[in-house]
Design an enzyme around this catalytic site. Structure first.
Site, PDB file in Angstrom:
ATOM      1  N   HIS A  33       0.845  -1.206   0.000  1.00  0.00           N
ATOM      2  CA  HIS A  33       0.000   0.000   0.000  1.00  0.00           C
ATOM      3  C   HIS A  33       0.880   1.255   0.000  1.00  0.00           C
ATOM      4  O   HIS A  33       0.599   2.230  -0.701  1.00  0.00           O
ATOM      5  CB  HIS A  33      -0.895   0.031   1.249  1.00  0.00           C
ATOM      6  CG  HIS A  33      -1.863  -1.101   1.342  1.00  0.00           C
ATOM      7  ND1 HIS A  33      -1.910  -1.950   2.414  1.00  0.00           N
ATOM      8  CD2 HIS A  33      -2.846  -1.524   0.491  1.00  0.00           C
ATOM      9  CE1 HIS A  33      -2.866  -2.851   2.240  1.00  0.00           C
ATOM     10  NE2 HIS A  33      -3.449  -2.613   1.085  1.00  0.00           N
ATOM     11  N   GLU A 145      -0.461  -4.104  -9.179  1.00  0.00           N
ATOM     12  CA  GLU A 145      -0.457  -5.210 -10.144  1.00  0.00           C
ATOM     13  C   GLU A 145      -0.611  -6.562  -9.456  1.00  0.00           C
ATOM     14  O   GLU A 145      -0.901  -7.564 -10.101  1.00  0.00           O
ATOM     15  CB  GLU A 145       0.848  -5.198 -10.954  1.00  0.00           C
ATOM     16  CG  GLU A 145       0.913  -4.058 -11.926  1.00  0.00           C
ATOM     17  CD  GLU A 145       2.219  -4.004 -12.700  1.00  0.00           C
ATOM     18  OE1 GLU A 145       3.065  -4.904 -12.506  1.00  0.00           O
ATOM     19  OE2 GLU A 145       2.379  -3.064 -13.484  1.00  0.00           O
ATOM     20  N   LYS A 146      -0.412  -6.584  -8.163  1.00  0.00           N
ATOM     21  CA  LYS A 146      -0.621  -7.830  -7.401  1.00  0.00           C
ATOM     22  C   LYS A 146      -2.040  -8.361  -7.665  1.00  0.00           C
ATOM     23  O   LYS A 146      -2.242  -9.546  -7.819  1.00  0.00           O
ATOM     24  CB  LYS A 146      -0.401  -7.527  -5.924  1.00  0.00           C
ATOM     25  CG  LYS A 146      -1.238  -8.261  -4.964  1.00  0.00           C
ATOM     26  CD  LYS A 146      -0.542  -9.417  -4.361  1.00  0.00           C
ATOM     27  CE  LYS A 146      -1.365 -10.155  -3.358  1.00  0.00           C
ATOM     28  NZ  LYS A 146      -2.761  -9.810  -3.238  1.00  0.00           N
ATOM     29  N   LEU A 180       3.407  -9.128  -0.878  1.00  0.00           N
ATOM     30  CA  LEU A 180       2.785  -8.626   0.352  1.00  0.00           C
ATOM     31  C   LEU A 180       1.268  -8.569   0.163  1.00  0.00           C
ATOM     32  O   LEU A 180       0.783  -8.244  -0.921  1.00  0.00           O
ATOM     33  CB  LEU A 180       3.318  -7.230   0.682  1.00  0.00           C
ATOM     34  CG  LEU A 180       4.796  -7.166   1.069  1.00  0.00           C
ATOM     35  CD1 LEU A 180       5.177  -5.731   1.405  1.00  0.00           C
ATOM     36  CD2 LEU A 180       5.102  -8.072   2.255  1.00  0.00           C
ATOM     37  N   SER A 181       0.560  -8.902   1.227  1.00  0.00           N
ATOM     38  CA  SER A 181      -0.898  -8.887   1.199  1.00  0.00           C
ATOM     39  C   SER A 181      -1.400  -8.795   2.633  1.00  0.00           C
ATOM     40  O   SER A 181      -0.778  -9.345   3.546  1.00  0.00           O
ATOM     41  CB  SER A 181      -1.404 -10.187   0.554  1.00  0.00           C
ATOM     42  OG  SER A 181      -2.767 -10.371   0.849  1.00  0.00           O
ATOM     43  N   ARG A 183      -3.735 -10.347   3.733  1.00  0.00           N
ATOM     44  CA  ARG A 183      -4.056 -11.720   4.127  1.00  0.00           C
ATOM     45  C   ARG A 183      -2.845 -12.456   4.708  1.00  0.00           C
ATOM     46  O   ARG A 183      -3.019 -13.456   5.406  1.00  0.00           O
ATOM     47  CB  ARG A 183      -4.600 -12.503   2.933  1.00  0.00           C
ATOM     48  CG  ARG A 183      -5.984 -12.076   2.523  1.00  0.00           C
ATOM     49  CD  ARG A 183      -6.393 -12.792   1.250  1.00  0.00           C
ATOM     50  NE  ARG A 183      -7.519 -12.121   0.624  1.00  0.00           N
ATOM     51  CZ  ARG A 183      -8.786 -12.353   0.934  1.00  0.00           C
ATOM     52  NH1 ARG A 183      -9.083 -13.239   1.832  1.00  0.00           N
ATOM     53  NH2 ARG A 183      -9.749 -11.692   0.325  1.00  0.00           N
TER      54      ARG A 183
HETATM   55  P1  AMP Z   1      -6.285  -4.163  -0.596  1.00  0.00           P
HETATM   56  O1  AMP Z   1      -6.188  -3.373   0.666  1.00  0.00           O
HETATM   57  O2  AMP Z   1      -5.708  -5.540  -0.486  1.00  0.00           O
HETATM   58  O3  AMP Z   1      -7.650  -4.121  -1.212  1.00  0.00           O
HETATM   59  O4  AMP Z   1      -5.328  -3.436  -1.625  1.00  0.00           O
HETATM   60  C1  AMP Z   1      -5.426  -2.070  -1.906  1.00  0.00           C
HETATM   61  C2  AMP Z   1      -4.537  -1.752  -3.089  1.00  0.00           C
HETATM   62  O5  AMP Z   1      -3.188  -2.087  -2.771  1.00  0.00           O
HETATM   63  C3  AMP Z   1      -4.911  -2.541  -4.338  1.00  0.00           C
HETATM   64  O6  AMP Z   1      -4.787  -1.693  -5.470  1.00  0.00           O
HETATM   65  C4  AMP Z   1      -3.878  -3.643  -4.353  1.00  0.00           C
HETATM   66  O7  AMP Z   1      -3.600  -4.143  -5.639  1.00  0.00           O
HETATM   67  C5  AMP Z   1      -2.673  -2.917  -3.793  1.00  0.00           C
HETATM   68  N1  AMP Z   1      -1.711  -3.890  -3.260  1.00  0.00           N
HETATM   69  C6  AMP Z   1      -1.967  -4.866  -2.356  1.00  0.00           C
HETATM   70  N2  AMP Z   1      -0.852  -5.607  -2.143  1.00  0.00           N
HETATM   71  C7  AMP Z   1       0.125  -5.089  -2.935  1.00  0.00           C
HETATM   72  C8  AMP Z   1       1.493  -5.404  -3.168  1.00  0.00           C
HETATM   73  N3  AMP Z   1       2.108  -6.419  -2.558  1.00  0.00           N
HETATM   74  N4  AMP Z   1       2.182  -4.645  -4.042  1.00  0.00           N
HETATM   75  C9  AMP Z   1       1.577  -3.606  -4.679  1.00  0.00           C
HETATM   76  N5  AMP Z   1       0.291  -3.256  -4.496  1.00  0.00           N
HETATM   77  C10 AMP Z   1      -0.430  -3.974  -3.646  1.00  0.00           C
END
Ligand code: AMP
Length: 271
Positions: A33, A145-146, A180-181, A183
């Site tokens: 993020h 792009e993840k 990274l996630s 989750r």
């Molecule tokens: P999320 O909070 O998981 O819904 O993600 C919010 C944004 O962050 C989305 O556009 C995701 O694609 C991006 N994002 C999540 N994990 C990554 C990562 N490891 N690298 C780059 N962007 C990410």
């Protein structure tokens, strides 16, 4: 960094700004993020981050219940970054009180990858992104792009309907190359080790694709191998073209897309 906890405050606060970068998130803030936030900070005068766990995009109630939420910790990280001007934390009604919104549907061609395995997921994502864009009215939206299929579908929808540019940002990985996630917070050390080994294996599969005549066959065999070696459930392992997400017969302009379950946590990646 100003907190915007309802739409009225958001509208009043954002009115003067016409060079606004928007980073939508579901919280569980990590370096992935932060990379989106850094890019927005470089390209736009002001940066707004939203934290909203959108219940409508969860096709599985258990998944929604276990989604890692820690707003206090998130705000601390965002503040420390010094790159965020506004944080929007809407209530459900702030997003969904406008009931007139058109129903989002996916074309048959788009019902692939996660759309095939998570019924209603992207309809929920497109709906919330449509609503958020209308409310926040940014010039640029930064997405990772993840979540490649999400980026692809949201870009198609929003750039057609709004004067907004979707900026794609590279996948950020940890030291062992696991994407990274949020989750990942649900995984323990040994799970993360398995995820790192799976990544290594995927990388070698991607390299080996080059010499294969029948890629579909090769990937089916590798899927079985991965499933047996790592004892994981795999939703898909597919090589697809990054411009149209069609099944690809060559490594050129293509990525290997994967979704699998590790300890009941669903992980996705593309390489
Ligand atoms: P999320 O909070 O998981 O819904 O993600 C919010 C944004 O962050 C989305 O556009 C995701 O694609 C991006 N994002 C999540 N994990 C990554 C990562 N490891 N690298 C780059 N962007 C990410």
């Amino acid at each position: 960094m100003k907190l915007l906890l309802n739409n009225k405050l958001l509208f009043e606060t954002l009115r003067p700004f016409d060079d606004l970068g928007f980073v939508p998130t579901m919280g569980g803030i990590h370096k992935g993020h932060l990379s989106l936030i850094n890019k927005s900070n470089k390209l736009c005068k002001k940066t707004i981050v939203s934290i909203f766990v959108n219940p409508k995009q969860f096709n599985n109630k258990k998944d929604l219940k276990s989604y890692p939420i820690n707003i206090k910790k998130d705000l601390k990280i965002l503040k420390k970054s010094k790159k965020v001007d506004f944080v929007y934390i809407p209530k459900f009604k702030d997003i969904y009180k406008d009931k007139k919104k058109t129903k989002m549907t996916l074309s048959k061609k788009d019902k692939i990858l996660c759309a095939k395995f998570r019924n209603g997921h992207f309809e929920g994502v497109l709906d919330v992104m449509n609503r958020l864009t209308k409310i926040v009215n940014p010039q640029k939206i930064f997405m990772g792009e993840k979540d490649f299929q999400q980026l692809y579908l949201v870009k198609k929808l929003l750039e057609r309907n709004y004067k907004v540019k979707i900026i794609s940002c590279k996948t950020i990985r940890d030291k062992s190359k696991v994407a990274l996630s949020s989750r990942n917070f649900l995984l323990d050390k040994s799970d993360l080790k398995v995820a790192a080994n799976i990544y290594k294996k995927l990388l070698s599969i991607k390299k080996n694709i080059k010499n294969k005549k029948n890629i579909l066959n090769f990937l089916n065999l590798k899927k079985i191998e991965l499933r047996n070696n790592f004892k994981i459930k795999i939703d898909y392992l597919e090589l697809r073209n990054i411009n149209n997400l069609n099944i690809s017969k060559t490594n050129k302009n293509s990525r290997l897309f994967v979704a699998y379950y590790l300890n009941k946590v669903r992980l996705i990646d593309n390489i």
